[in-house]
Write a protein that holds these residues in place. Structure first.
Motif, PDB file in Angstrom:
ATOM      1  N   MET A   1      17.214  41.842   3.076  1.00 35.70           N
ATOM      2  CA  MET A   1      16.606  41.388   4.319  1.00 35.70           C
ATOM      3  C   MET A   1      17.170  40.016   4.644  1.00 35.70           C
ATOM      4  SD  MET A   1      12.529  41.632   5.184  1.00 35.70           S
ATOM      5  CE  MET A   1      12.388  43.399   5.005  1.00 35.70           C
ATOM      6  N   GLY A   2      17.223  39.697   5.914  1.00 38.11           N
ATOM      7  CA  GLY A   2      17.780  38.425   6.327  1.00 38.11           C
ATOM      8  C   GLY A   2      19.250  38.569   6.682  1.00 38.11           C
ATOM      9  N   THR A   3      19.983  37.483   6.571  1.00 36.20           N
ATOM     10  CA  THR A   3      21.404  37.467   6.891  1.00 36.20           C
ATOM     11  C   THR A   3      22.164  36.833   5.735  1.00 36.20           C
ATOM     12  OG1 THR A   3      21.257  35.302   7.935  1.00 36.20           O
ATOM     13  CG2 THR A   3      20.918  37.205   9.376  1.00 36.20           C
ATOM     14  N   ASP A   4      23.495  36.822   5.834  1.00 40.55           N
ATOM     15  CA  ASP A   4      24.291  36.180   4.787  1.00 40.55           C
ATOM     16  C   ASP A   4      23.934  34.702   4.671  1.00 40.55           C
ATOM     17  OD1 ASP A   4      25.570  38.544   4.271  1.00 40.55           O
ATOM     18  OD2 ASP A   4      27.349  38.061   5.453  1.00 40.55           O
ATOM     19  N   GLU A   5      23.699  34.070   5.821  1.00 33.98           N
ATOM     20  CA  GLU A   5      23.365  32.646   5.818  1.00 33.98           C
ATOM     21  C   GLU A   5      21.942  32.397   5.327  1.00 33.98           C
ATOM     22  OE1 GLU A   5      23.297  28.895   8.949  1.00 33.98           O
ATOM     23  OE2 GLU A   5      24.184  30.795   9.562  1.00 33.98           O
ATOM     24  N   HIS A   6      21.046  33.336   5.607  1.00 37.18           N
ATOM     25  CA  HIS A   6      19.638  33.203   5.202  1.00 37.18           C
ATOM     26  C   HIS A   6      19.190  34.474   4.488  1.00 37.18           C
ATOM     27  CE1 HIS A   6      18.618  29.463   7.318  1.00 37.18           C
ATOM     28  NE2 HIS A   6      19.434  29.880   8.259  1.00 37.18           N
ATOM     29  N   PRO A   7      19.619  34.652   3.225  1.00 32.50           N
ATOM     30  CA  PRO A   7      19.150  35.825   2.482  1.00 32.50           C
ATOM     31  C   PRO A   7      17.675  35.678   2.138  1.00 32.50           C
ATOM     32  CG  PRO A   7      20.495  34.425   1.066  1.00 32.50           C
ATOM     33  CD  PRO A   7      20.521  33.818   2.445  1.00 32.50           C
TER      34      PRO A   7
ATOM     35  N   GLU B   1      16.484  31.170   0.764  1.00 36.06           N
ATOM     36  CA  GLU B   1      17.139  30.129  -0.028  1.00 36.06           C
ATOM     37  C   GLU B   1      17.082  28.758   0.631  1.00 36.06           C
ATOM     38  OE1 GLU B   1      21.059  31.410  -1.064  1.00 36.06           O
ATOM     39  OE2 GLU B   1      20.322  32.932  -2.450  1.00 36.06           O
ATOM     40  N   CYS B   2      16.866  28.711   1.970  1.00 38.64           N
ATOM     41  CA  CYS B   2      16.827  27.412   2.651  1.00 38.64           C
ATOM     42  C   CYS B   2      15.472  26.723   2.503  1.00 38.64           C
ATOM     43  CB  CYS B   2      17.163  27.584   4.137  1.00 38.64           C
ATOM     44  SG  CYS B   2      15.824  28.284   5.125  1.00 38.64           S
ATOM     45  N   GLY B   3      14.492  27.417   1.904  1.00 42.19           N
ATOM     46  CA  GLY B   3      13.180  26.809   1.699  1.00 42.19           C
ATOM     47  C   GLY B   3      12.090  27.402   2.565  1.00 42.19           C
ATOM     48  N   TRP B   4      12.462  28.202   3.569  1.00 43.69           N
ATOM     49  CA  TRP B   4      11.479  28.857   4.434  1.00 43.69           C
ATOM     50  C   TRP B   4      10.715  29.896   3.627  1.00 43.69           C
ATOM     51  CZ3 TRP B   4      11.251  34.094   5.714  1.00 43.69           C
ATOM     52  CH2 TRP B   4      10.413  34.438   6.768  1.00 43.69           C
ATOM     53  N   ALA B   5       9.430  30.054   3.921  1.00 40.34           N
ATOM     54  CA  ALA B   5       8.608  31.065   3.251  1.00 40.34           C
ATOM     55  C   ALA B   5       7.525  31.529   4.210  1.00 40.34           C
ATOM     56  CB  ALA B   5       7.982  30.495   1.985  1.00 40.34           C
ATOM     57  N   ALA B   6       7.098  32.780   4.030  1.00 42.55           N
ATOM     58  CA  ALA B   6       6.041  33.336   4.863  1.00 42.55           C
ATOM     59  C   ALA B   6       5.351  34.443   4.083  1.00 42.55           C
ATOM     60  CB  ALA B   6       6.618  33.878   6.165  1.00 42.55           C
TER      61      ALA B   6
ATOM     62  N   ALA C   1       6.752  41.992   7.799  1.00 47.39           N
ATOM     63  CA  ALA C   1       7.790  41.284   7.048  1.00 47.39           C
ATOM     64  C   ALA C   1       9.119  41.332   7.798  1.00 47.39           C
ATOM     65  CB  ALA C   1       7.949  41.891   5.653  1.00 47.39           C
ATOM     66  N   LYS C   2       9.458  42.499   8.348  1.00 48.31           N
ATOM     67  CA  LYS C   2      10.700  42.635   9.110  1.00 48.31           C
ATOM     68  C   LYS C   2      10.663  41.760  10.361  1.00 48.31           C
ATOM     69  CE  LYS C   2      11.645  47.307   7.505  1.00 48.31           C
ATOM     70  NZ  LYS C   2      11.695  48.725   7.879  1.00 48.31           N
ATOM     71  N   LEU C   3       9.514  41.711  11.023  1.00 52.29           N
ATOM     72  CA  LEU C   3       9.364  40.884  12.223  1.00 52.29           C
ATOM     73  C   LEU C   3       9.560  39.407  11.882  1.00 52.29           C
ATOM     74  CD1 LEU C   3       8.380  40.660  15.263  1.00 52.29           C
ATOM     75  CD2 LEU C   3       6.125  40.272  14.284  1.00 52.29           C
TER      76      LEU C   3
ATOM     77  N   ARG D   1      12.676  36.849  12.974  1.00 56.97           N
ATOM     78  CA  ARG D   1      12.485  35.595  13.717  1.00 56.97           C
ATOM     79  C   ARG D   1      13.177  34.434  13.006  1.00 56.97           C
ATOM     80  NH1 ARG D   1       6.100  35.778  15.368  1.00 56.97           N
ATOM     81  NH2 ARG D   1       6.279  37.347  16.989  1.00 56.97           N
ATOM     82  N   HIS D   2      13.106  34.439  11.672  1.00 57.56           N
ATOM     83  CA  HIS D   2      13.717  33.352  10.911  1.00 57.56           C
ATOM     84  C   HIS D   2      15.236  33.486  10.878  1.00 57.56           C
ATOM     85  CE1 HIS D   2      14.535  30.324   7.932  1.00 57.56           C
ATOM     86  NE2 HIS D   2      15.115  31.219   7.156  1.00 57.56           N
ATOM     87  N   ALA D   3      15.715  34.697  10.650  1.00 55.47           N
ATOM     88  CA  ALA D   3      17.150  34.934  10.515  1.00 55.47           C
ATOM     89  C   ALA D   3      17.538  36.124  11.386  1.00 55.47           C
ATOM     90  CB  ALA D   3      17.507  35.199   9.046  1.00 55.47           C
ATOM     91  N   PRO D   4      17.630  35.893  12.704  1.00 56.35           N
ATOM     92  CA  PRO D   4      17.975  37.001  13.590  1.00 56.35           C
ATOM     93  C   PRO D   4      19.376  37.531  13.316  1.00 56.35           C
ATOM     94  CG  PRO D   4      17.918  34.922  14.802  1.00 56.35           C
ATOM     95  CD  PRO D   4      17.443  34.651  13.407  1.00 56.35           C
ATOM     96  N   ASP D   5      19.546  38.827  13.562  1.00 54.77           N
ATOM     97  CA  ASP D   5      20.865  39.425  13.386  1.00 54.77           C
ATOM     98  C   ASP D   5      21.859  38.706  14.288  1.00 54.77           C
ATOM     99  OD1 ASP D   5      19.950  41.299  11.563  1.00 54.77           O
ATOM    100  OD2 ASP D   5      19.426  42.734  13.130  1.00 54.77           O
TER     101      ASP D   5
END
Length: 51
Positions: free
Chosen positions: A1-7, A24-29, A37-39, A43-47
């Motif tokens: 889930m997420g992107t390469d920049e924001h796994p 990995e950047c410190g974001w959590a939810a 979870a997908k939503l 929002r955090h790491a859009p495609d």
């Protein structure tokens, strides 16, 4: 889930019936369903937009 920049890692919390999302950047939810979870992760790491 997420992107390469924001796994984003999804951890199931069975006692609370929730999903913990951490990046990995410190974001959590915390999400209450896998769709939630997908939503949140979207929002955090859009495609990335491909033109």
């Amino acid at each position: 889930m997420g992107t390469d920049e924001h796994p984003i890692t999804v951890t199931t919390l069975p006692a609370e019936r929730q999903y913990r999302l951490t990046c990995e950047c410190g974001w959590a939810a915390t999400a209450v369903t896998i769709n939630h979870a997908k939503l949140l992760s979207g929002r955090h790491a859009p495609d990335p937009v491909h033109e």
